[in-house]
Design an enzyme around this catalytic site. Structure first.
Site, PDB file in Angstrom:
ATOM      1  N   ALA A  35       0.873  -1.174   0.000  1.00 11.87           N
ATOM      2  CA  ALA A  35       0.000   0.000   0.000  1.00 11.87           C
ATOM      3  C   ALA A  35       0.909   1.222   0.000  1.00 11.87           C
ATOM      4  CB  ALA A  35      -0.904  -0.004   1.234  1.00 11.87           C
ATOM      5  N   CYS A  36       0.653   2.135  -0.909  1.00 21.87           N
ATOM      6  CA  CYS A  36       1.514   3.322  -1.062  1.00 21.87           C
ATOM      7  C   CYS A  36       1.549   4.125   0.237  1.00 21.87           C
ATOM      8  CB  CYS A  36       0.978   4.198  -2.185  1.00 21.87           C
ATOM      9  SG  CYS A  36       1.864   5.758  -2.328  1.00 21.87           S
TER      10      CYS A  36
END
Lengths: 123, 97, 118
Positions: C76-77
């Protein structure tokens, strides 16, 4: 790594800024990925041409101005910029209305551009 | 290239825009709300007929079924996710979101 | 063939995350590899461990199962997570939170990148 060995990645901007967050996030992608040995290009298509128009002032929205960062992208190893001619025309825009001067391409050239790239990232 | 479209042609110009760019012969995949373009008897049917002269057009089975679409424009090829994977192996993807 | 997948949407608002999950499953069932799945923009909400849709598929659970079965790299960024209040404490097992550079690596190390969003 030599330029020949670098994978070509095309960010395709098709959304206008501010109404959605796509353009902003596409810009972040360009700013970061240039540091990772990728040959990056960006194409402005459909409402994506609005991403780089002059005179944007989102001060009242309390968000960052999107267009102003594009002229600096060559410093982040993004050197290829394209805009779809019909998208400009449809919107009554010319290159004079833009903050950068992308290469103006037609639809056939855009399709050929897709073929050249290892990955097409839509924003 | 495989062009993928996930919006209804009645809600979004995406499929039309995509058809204007995709060169003859490029496959087009309709999925999510994109599958409404494959339904027979709609105002878009004629446009899809014309597009089928130039492109193989695929529609994702599970998305068709979810939406109760079984009467499709002739020539549309119904495919599974496994077939979708095969198409992506054969052609790189242009996601026309 | 080696795939990476980019997910731009949260679950339960649009179908995109479900489509990405189904596609990932099909890739693996056909015996291909997934180098990684990158969750960007609202896609980071896929990692939320408190999602609880009553009586329907829980996409978070499905992602975690898929990750564990195949030991996949789920990222997840970090910037998108920070904006949206996602963090390590809220994240499901199997998700790591890291920068966009991970997406660059996934692209470099894959034959195909497939994006789901919008």
């Amino acid at each position: 790594m030599s330029a020949e060995a670098m994978k070509k990645v095309l960010v395709v901007m098709r959304h206008a800024p501010y109404g959605t967050f796509y353009a902003f996030e596409g810009l972040q992608t360009l700013l970061i990925m240039g540091a990772y040995e990728l040959d990056l290009g960006v194409a402005f298509v459909d409402d994506g041409v609005y991403v780089i128009t002059r005179n944007q002032n989102p001060k009242a929205l309390q968000v960052k101005q999107v267009a102003q960062t594009f002229p600096a992208l060559p410093d982040f190893e993004v050197h290829r910029f394209y805009v779809l001619e019909d998208s400009l025309k449809e919107r009554g825009l010319t290159l004079d209305d833009l903050v950068i001067q992308p290469q103006v391409i037609d639809r056939a050239a855009l399709a050929a551009l897709f073929e050249e790239h290892a990955a097409v990232l839509p924003f | 290239m495989l062009y993928t479209v996930n919006k209804s042609p009645f809600a979004s110009p995406n499929l039309e825009r995509c058809l204007q760019v995709a060169p003859a012969g490029s496959p087009i995949l309709l999925y999510e709300d994109g599958v409404y373009a494959a339904a027979a008897g709609t105002a878009f049917e004629e446009r899809l007929h014309a597009a089928l002269q130039a492109h193989p057009i695929y529609a994702l089975q599970s998305d068709l079924e979810a939406r109760g679409l079984s009467n499709l424009v002739e020539g549309v090829r119904v495919i599974t996710y496994e077939d979708f994977v095969d198409l992506v192996i054969e052609h790189n993807v242009v996601p026309w979101l | 063939m080696r795939f990476s997948i980019l997910v731009l949407e949260s679950p339960y608002q649009r179908q995109a995350a479900d489509s990405a999950y189904r596609f990932a499953r099909a890739v693996l069932e056909k015996g291909h590899q997934i180098r990684g799945i990158f969750f960007y923009m609202n896609g980071v909400h896929n990692a939320n461990k408190y999602q609880k849709p009553p009586g329907e598929r829980n996409l978070g659970t499905l992602w975690t199962q898929l990750q564990q079965e195949h030991n996949l790299d789920f990222v997840a960024c970090i910037a998108a997570s920070t904006w949206r209040g996602m963090n390590e404490d809220l994240a499901l097992p199997g998700f790591r939170i890291a920068g966009l550079g991970q997406l660059a690596l996934m692209i470099q190390e894959s034959d195909r990148l497939v994006t789901f969003g919008g």
